[in-house]
Design a protein around this motif. Structure first.
Motif, PDB file in Angstrom:
ATOM      1  N   THR A   1       0.845  -1.190   0.000  1.00 15.74           N
ATOM      2  CA  THR A   1       0.000   0.000   0.000  1.00 15.74           C
ATOM      3  C   THR A   1       0.878   1.236   0.000  1.00 15.74           C
ATOM      4  N   LYS A   2       0.452   2.236  -0.757  1.00 14.11           N
ATOM      5  CA  LYS A   2       1.220   3.477  -0.861  1.00 14.11           C
ATOM      6  C   LYS A   2       0.267   4.645  -0.725  1.00 14.11           C
ATOM      7  N   ASP A   3       0.439   5.412   0.322  1.00  8.55           N
ATOM      8  CA  ASP A   3      -0.406   6.576   0.524  1.00  8.55           C
ATOM      9  C   ASP A   3      -0.092   7.618  -0.536  1.00  8.55           C
ATOM     10  N   ARG A   4      -1.107   8.266  -1.043  1.00  5.35           N
ATOM     11  CA  ARG A   4      -0.917   9.243  -2.116  1.00  5.35           C
ATOM     12  C   ARG A   4      -0.096  10.445  -1.676  1.00  5.35           C
ATOM     13  N   THR A   5       0.031  10.644  -0.381  1.00  5.76           N
ATOM     14  CA  THR A   5       0.779  11.794   0.117  1.00  5.76           C
ATOM     15  C   THR A   5       2.195  11.421   0.530  1.00  5.76           C
ATOM     16  N   ASP A   6       2.603  10.200   0.303  1.00  2.00           N
ATOM     17  CA  ASP A   6       3.912   9.742   0.768  1.00  2.00           C
ATOM     18  C   ASP A   6       4.661   9.077  -0.376  1.00  2.00           C
ATOM     19  N   ASP A   7       5.976   8.927  -0.199  1.00  2.00           N
ATOM     20  CA  ASP A   7       6.790   8.252  -1.206  1.00  2.00           C
ATOM     21  C   ASP A   7       7.104   6.825  -0.790  1.00  2.00           C
ATOM     22  N   MET A   8       6.434   6.311   0.225  1.00  2.00           N
ATOM     23  CA  MET A   8       6.803   5.036   0.832  1.00  2.00           C
ATOM     24  C   MET A   8       5.753   3.962   0.543  1.00  2.00           C
ATOM     25  N   LEU A   9       6.196   2.844  -0.005  1.00  2.00           N
ATOM     26  CA  LEU A   9       5.333   1.690  -0.239  1.00  2.00           C
ATOM     27  C   LEU A   9       5.544   0.693   0.887  1.00  2.00           C
ATOM     28  N   CYS A  10       4.484   0.366   1.609  1.00  2.00           N
ATOM     29  CA  CYS A  10       4.549  -0.597   2.706  1.00  2.00           C
ATOM     30  C   CYS A  10       4.165  -1.979   2.170  1.00  2.00           C
ATOM     31  N   VAL A  11       4.979  -2.981   2.461  1.00  2.00           N
ATOM     32  CA  VAL A  11       4.731  -4.322   1.945  1.00  2.00           C
ATOM     33  C   VAL A  11       4.722  -5.336   3.076  1.00  2.00           C
ATOM     34  N   SER A  12       3.851  -6.321   2.959  1.00  2.00           N
ATOM     35  CA  SER A  12       3.759  -7.395   3.945  1.00  2.00           C
ATOM     36  C   SER A  12       3.604  -8.710   3.195  1.00  2.00           C
ATOM     37  N   PHE A  13       4.589  -9.598   3.319  1.00  2.00           N
ATOM     38  CA  PHE A  13       4.604 -10.845   2.568  1.00  2.00           C
ATOM     39  C   PHE A  13       3.863 -11.955   3.303  1.00  2.00           C
ATOM     40  N   ASP A  14       3.246 -12.804   2.536  1.00  2.00           N
ATOM     41  CA  ASP A  14       2.598 -14.003   3.066  1.00  2.00           C
ATOM     42  C   ASP A  14       3.693 -15.024   3.367  1.00  2.00           C
ATOM     43  N   VAL A  15       4.101 -15.124   4.638  1.00  2.00           N
ATOM     44  CA  VAL A  15       5.226 -16.000   4.980  1.00  2.00           C
ATOM     45  C   VAL A  15       4.871 -17.472   4.804  1.00  2.00           C
ATOM     46  N   GLY A  16       3.566 -17.800   4.846  1.00  2.00           N
ATOM     47  CA  GLY A  16       3.176 -19.188   4.628  1.00  2.00           C
ATOM     48  C   GLY A  16       3.476 -19.671   3.227  1.00  2.00           C
ATOM     49  N   ALA A  17       3.536 -18.724   2.282  1.00  2.00           N
ATOM     50  CA  ALA A  17       3.811 -19.074   0.891  1.00  2.00           C
ATOM     51  C   ALA A  17       5.180 -18.580   0.429  1.00  2.00           C
ATOM     52  N   LEU A  18       5.973 -18.056   1.369  1.00  2.00           N
ATOM     53  CA  LEU A  18       7.311 -17.557   1.039  1.00  2.00           C
ATOM     54  C   LEU A  18       8.292 -18.723   1.000  1.00  2.00           C
ATOM     55  N   ASP A  19       8.879 -18.949  -0.154  1.00  2.04           N
ATOM     56  CA  ASP A  19       9.762 -20.103  -0.355  1.00  2.04           C
ATOM     57  C   ASP A  19      11.196 -19.616  -0.523  1.00  2.04           C
ATOM     58  N   ILE A  20      12.086 -20.042   0.383  1.00  6.43           N
ATOM     59  CA  ILE A  20      13.505 -19.719   0.298  1.00  6.43           C
ATOM     60  C   ILE A  20      14.280 -21.035   0.228  1.00  6.43           C
ATOM     61  N   PRO A  21      15.097 -21.231  -0.807  1.00  2.48           N
ATOM     62  CA  PRO A  21      15.806 -22.502  -0.957  1.00  2.48           C
ATOM     63  C   PRO A  21      16.654 -22.835   0.273  1.00  2.48           C
ATOM     64  N   PRO A  22      16.681 -24.098   0.689  1.00  2.00           N
ATOM     65  CA  PRO A  22      17.525 -24.491   1.829  1.00  2.00           C
ATOM     66  C   PRO A  22      18.996 -24.502   1.451  1.00  2.00           C
ATOM     67  N   LEU A  23      19.831 -24.461   2.460  1.00  2.00           N
ATOM     68  CA  LEU A  23      21.270 -24.604   2.234  1.00  2.00           C
ATOM     69  C   LEU A  23      21.585 -26.099   2.214  1.00  2.00           C
ATOM     70  N   THR A  24      22.035 -26.571   1.070  1.00  2.00           N
ATOM     71  CA  THR A  24      22.411 -27.975   0.877  1.00  2.00           C
ATOM     72  C   THR A  24      23.659 -28.027  -0.004  1.00  2.00           C
ATOM     73  N   GLY A  25      24.119 -29.224  -0.279  1.00  2.00           N
ATOM     74  CA  GLY A  25      25.253 -29.378  -1.182  1.00  2.00           C
ATOM     75  C   GLY A  25      24.961 -28.881  -2.584  1.00  2.00           C
TER      76      GLY A  25
END
Length: 253
Positions: free
Chosen positions: A96-120
């Motif tokens: 969301t970005k307020d029309r009076t601001d230059d800042m976009l606020c973001v909130s990620f769905d961590v349940g669907a956030l996929d980060i590769p594991p550290l493996t060989g």
């Protein structure tokens, strides 16, 4: 970026309303997501009227995609850094970005956030892949923050240099096949495109360019866990650092 981009090939912000693409000069660096209003994925956003009678403009809604790339590094204590290929990681957020601001606020769905594991297959230490069966899974718990104009300006040529600040909290799960599983290591930091500095570790990121590419850096303190072997091996408490190459795409919702 010094290159010019024609209007027919605008990356990232080409679908954002032009009237919202005006950024103020840089403000002192601080993690500003606490100033953001709660973000809801079901937001429909009509303007509302305060008790004073003043009409508060509703924030614009955007779809934000976060992708992790190759060429990342992870380090802990005084050990050499791991070379980490995080290509293929992905997450989606409502912004969301307020029309009076230059800042976009973001909130990620961590349940669907996929980060590769550290493996060989994804990680090397001193040029050698991690030993077979060793795996470090990353389970995100919080991933949210801001994207703002910083000292960059979006000009008529749509050049941009955007500051990224994302609070990241995750559990790191060490295991060796079914033989050994350590209690989770809790890591909490702000992944920033600016500088992150601790007492042992430090790094500087790179701001988001017109293609959405950036490097995010975060230093965190890792506290001891209920595992004497892991505490001794890692020298807990200690610091860790993440240097993450990423691509962020922003589209009007």
């Amino acid at each position: 970026m010094s290159s010019k981009i024609s209007p027919s090939h605008l990356p990232l912000f080409h679908k954002l309303p032009a009237k919202n693409l005006s950024f103020e000069p840089a403000k002192p660096l601080r993690f500003r997501s606490r100033a953001c209003s709660p973000i809801s994925s079901s937001y429909t956003g009509p303007s509302k009227q305060e008790s004073s009678g003043r009409v508060v403009p509703a924030p614009d809604a955007y779809s934000v995609k976060f992708e992790t790339l190759e060429g990342c590094k992870l380090g802990i204590s005084r050990y050499p850094d791991f070379d980490y290929n995080a290509k293929g990681g992905v997450g989606n957020a409502v912004g969301t970005k307020d029309r009076t601001d230059d800042m976009l606020c973001v909130s990620f769905d961590v349940g669907a956030l996929d980060i590769p594991p550290l493996t060989g297959a994804t990680t090397k230490l001193l040029g050698l892949p991690l030993p077979p069966l060793l795996k470090i899974a990353i389970v995100p718990e919080v991933f949210q923050g801001t994207i703002s104009g910083g000292s960059g300006k979006v000009r008529q040529s749509y050049e941009c240099s955007l500051q990224v600040e994302l609070m990241f909290r995750a559990r790191f799960l060490f295991s060796v096949g079914s033989i050994y599983r350590a209690p989770p290591l809790l890591v909490e930091t702000t992944l920033t495109s600016e500088e992150s500095r601790g007492t042992m570790r430090a790094g500087r990121g790179e701001r988001m360019d017109e293609e959405g590419r950036c490097q995010l850096v975060g230093v965190a303190v890792v506290d001891p866990i209920n595992d004497a072997l892991m505490n001794a091996f890692l020298g807990l408490p200690t610091e860790c650092i993440a240097m993450l190459n990423a691509k962020i795409s922003i589209l009007a919702a």
